[in-house]
Write a protein that holds these residues in place. Sequence first.
Motif, short mmCIF file in Angstrom:
data_model
loop_
_atom_site.label_atom_id
_atom_site.label_comp_id
_atom_site.label_asym_id
_atom_site.label_seq_id
_atom_site.Cartn_x
_atom_site.Cartn_y
_atom_site.Cartn_z
N ARG A 4 0.84 -1.20 0.00
CA ARG A 4 0.00 0.00 0.00
C ARG A 4 0.87 1.25 0.00
NH1 ARG A 4 -4.17 1.95 4.60
NH2 ARG A 4 -2.20 2.16 5.69
N ASP A 5 1.93 1.23 0.80
CA ASP A 5 2.84 2.37 0.84
C ASP A 5 3.53 2.55 -0.51
OD1 ASP A 5 4.02 4.51 2.25
OD2 ASP A 5 5.85 3.34 2.52
N LEU A 6 3.95 1.46 -1.11
CA LEU A 6 4.59 1.54 -2.43
C LEU A 6 3.62 2.08 -3.49
CD1 LEU A 6 6.73 -1.71 -2.56
CD2 LEU A 6 7.54 0.64 -2.45
N ALA A 7 2.35 1.71 -3.38
CA ALA A 7 1.36 2.21 -4.33
C ALA A 7 1.21 3.72 -4.21
CB ALA A 7 0.02 1.52 -4.10
N ARG A 9 3.44 5.82 -2.99
CA ARG A 9 4.69 6.43 -3.47
C ARG A 9 4.78 6.37 -5.00
NH1 ARG A 9 8.52 7.17 0.94
NH2 ARG A 9 7.56 6.33 2.81
N GLY A 10 4.25 5.30 -5.59
CA GLY A 10 4.18 5.21 -7.05
C GLY A 10 3.27 6.28 -7.63
N LEU A 11 2.16 6.55 -6.94
CA LEU A 11 1.28 7.65 -7.36
C LEU A 11 2.02 8.98 -7.30
CD1 LEU A 11 -1.56 8.68 -8.17
CD2 LEU A 11 -2.05 8.83 -5.72
N GLY A 12 2.85 9.15 -6.29
CA GLY A 12 3.66 10.37 -6.19
C GLY A 12 4.62 10.50 -7.35
N ALA A 51 3.47 18.66 -8.97
CA ALA A 51 4.82 18.44 -8.45
C ALA A 51 4.82 18.44 -6.92
CB ALA A 51 5.78 19.49 -8.99
N SER A 52 4.11 19.38 -6.31
CA SER A 52 4.09 19.46 -4.85
C SER A 52 3.47 18.22 -4.23
CB SER A 52 3.31 20.70 -4.40
OG SER A 52 3.91 21.86 -4.86
N LEU A 53 2.30 17.83 -4.74
CA LEU A 53 1.65 16.65 -4.20
C LEU A 53 2.47 15.40 -4.48
CD1 LEU A 53 -0.76 15.51 -2.69
CD2 LEU A 53 -1.97 15.37 -4.88
N GLY A 54 3.08 15.33 -5.65
CA GLY A 54 3.91 14.18 -5.98
C GLY A 54 5.10 14.04 -5.05
N ILE A 55 5.77 15.13 -4.76
CA ILE A 55 6.93 15.08 -3.85
C ILE A 55 6.49 14.69 -2.45
CG2 ILE A 55 8.71 16.50 -2.73
CD1 ILE A 55 9.40 15.73 -5.59
N LEU A 56 5.36 15.25 -1.99
CA LEU A 56 4.86 14.87 -0.67
C LEU A 56 4.55 13.38 -0.60
CD1 LEU A 56 2.51 17.84 0.25
CD2 LEU A 56 4.55 17.12 1.48
N LEU A 57 3.90 12.85 -1.64
CA LEU A 57 3.59 11.42 -1.65
C LEU A 57 4.84 10.57 -1.76
CD1 LEU A 57 0.33 11.32 -3.77
CD2 LEU A 57 0.58 10.69 -1.38
N LEU A 58 5.82 11.02 -2.51
CA LEU A 58 7.09 10.27 -2.59
C LEU A 58 7.78 10.20 -1.24
CD1 LEU A 58 8.81 11.30 -5.94
CD2 LEU A 58 8.32 9.00 -5.17
N CYS A 59 7.76 11.29 -0.51
CA CYS A 59 8.45 11.33 0.78
C CYS A 59 7.66 10.64 1.89
CB CYS A 59 8.72 12.77 1.19
SG CYS A 59 9.87 13.60 0.10
N GLN A 60 6.35 10.88 1.96
CA GLN A 60 5.54 10.39 3.07
C GLN A 60 4.82 9.08 2.79
OE1 GLN A 60 5.31 11.80 6.18
NE2 GLN A 60 6.99 13.09 5.48
N GLY A 61 4.44 8.86 1.55
CA GLY A 61 3.72 7.64 1.21
C GLY A 61 2.34 7.60 1.83
N VAL A 62 2.00 6.46 2.39
CA VAL A 62 0.66 6.24 2.92
C VAL A 62 0.42 7.06 4.20
CG1 VAL A 62 1.10 4.25 4.39
CG2 VAL A 62 -1.05 4.42 3.16
N ARG A 63 1.47 7.48 4.88
CA ARG A 63 1.29 8.29 6.10
C ARG A 63 0.58 9.60 5.80
NH1 ARG A 63 7.09 8.63 8.60
NH2 ARG A 63 7.52 8.88 6.40
N LEU A 64 0.82 10.15 4.63
CA LEU A 64 0.16 11.40 4.25
C LEU A 64 -1.34 11.18 4.12
CD1 LEU A 64 0.65 14.36 3.40
CD2 LEU A 64 0.76 13.56 1.06
N ARG A 65 -1.75 10.09 3.46
CA ARG A 65 -3.16 9.80 3.31
C ARG A 65 -3.80 9.47 4.65
NH1 ARG A 65 -6.93 5.30 3.18
NH2 ARG A 65 -5.09 4.48 4.16
#
Length: 106
Positions: A4-7, A9-12, A51-65
């Motif tokens: 789930r976390d990889l998914a 981060r992949g979205l990011g 770009a902003s949301l992508g970087i946040l998702l790359l760094c935080q992953g599922v914790r952001l959601r």
Amino acid sequence: MTRRDLAWRGLGLLLVGVAAGSSLLHRALTLNGPASAPLEMALALASFSFASLGILLLCQGVRLRDGWRRDLDRRQAQRDGHRDPLILAEDRAPLAAFLAARARRD
């Protein structure tokens, strides 16, 4: 790291790619002459947002959601009249300070 976390981060990563694509589109439009101002602003805002949301998702992953979901649940509980235990603890802090000062004085 879970699937789930990889998914997430992949979205990011996908959003960062979309931001790069919209930046290239913005550049192509401006190379052929001046583009209209609203179109330029819309593309620039879209690129920045992706770009902003992508970087946040790359760094935080599922914790952001999960943080978004926790905040939404907390707001919903406050609207329904339930109090968060953290808020209750904050409400008791002034009373505890008052009682401690009074006990020292006596």
